[in-house]
Scaffold this active site. Structure first.
Site: not given
Length: 269
Positions: A52, A110
């Site tokens: 994003d 992540y």
């Protein structure tokens, strides 16, 4: 014709995400235009993770097809001089013609970073989420254990997720605490009100992630750290299969895609 894989690192602050958009600058759009100019072909990369706006990466993966005679391992050297300073290709190589970065089994890692201190640090503002009230890291670590394993993560994904299957496997989820001693602080490193500035890192590895899943997990763990919910409540959130049962979505700036791991046979056979 050959297929080339790139491992790409980028600071996502100035970009509208990875995926190409008609009205915004994206990482994918930059790569397409610079590769097309370099190779004299119409190049369109296929990315593994459509991060994003504001999200960073050290090891996102993409592939493209080309007729170029430049060896795959040399393309990173040829491409990097034309890229902006906030995007760098860390590795390039030729892969199997049918290798698709989104359709092969893989594990992704992540990290979500939180800067927990009395005042923000300007040098960390682009890569961490600043929180001034002390977090209970021990409670966050207890809560993280409930999310490890294979579960239905419907509660931990955006309501706009366009997938039919919301079961994912989390291989590990760690909450790590590291001390920071900024220049000018005393021997203890504490501020005047006794708070030790620290980085809290939420590191998660799994076989796939739903839209906003990592940021929602981070936001939920933050609520545990503030004692707004108990560690055990995360099991109840999973069971509810309802977005309202989990916490807020943490800001994009703290999130970095560290690595995507594929099996060698899927890439090169």
């Amino acid at each position: 014709m050959k297929r080339v894989m790139l491992r790409v690192a980028y600071d996502g602050t100035e970009y509208c995400g990875w995926q190409r958009q008609p009205n915004g600058i994206t990482v994918e759009g930059i790569l397409n235009s610079r590769l097309s100019a370099l190779l004299g072909e119409d190049i369109e990369v296929i990315g593994a993770s459509r991060t994003d706006a504001g999200v960073h990466a050290r090891g996102n993966v993409c592939v493209f097809d080309t007729k170029s005679r430049i060896p795959g391992e040399k393309l990173a050297h040829a491409l990097n001089p034309s890229l902006p300073e906030d995007i760098t290709v860390q590795e390039s190589c030729e892969v199997a013609a049918d290798f698709h970065p989104r359709h092969c089994d893989c594990n992704k890692t992540y990290e979500y970073q939180i800067y927990n201190a009395t005042f923000p640090d300007p040098l960390l503002r682009r890569y961490s989420h600043f929180l001034y009230r002390p977090l209970d890291v021990s409670a966050m670590q207890q809560a993280a254990k409930y999310l490890v394993g294979e579960h239905d993560f419907k509660s931990f994904c955006s309501v706009n997720t366009q997938v039919n299957e919301t079961v994912r496997r989390v291989n590990y989820l760690e909450v790590l605490e590291g001390g920071i001693r900024p220049y000018g602080f005393g021997a203890t490193g504490e501020t005047s009100d006794g708070i030790m500035p620290r980085l809290i890192t939420i590191r998660i590895n799994g076989n796939g992630f739903l839209y906003n899943m990592v940021r929602i997990i981070a936001g939920t763990l933050i609520e545990v750290g503030y004692h707004k919910r108990t560690p055990k409540s995360l099991a109840e959130s999973l069971a509810a299969c309802d977005r309202k049962a989990a916490g807020a979505t943490a800001p994009a700036c703290g999130l970095t895609l560290l690595e995507i791991q594929y099996g060698k046979t899927s890439m090169f056979q």
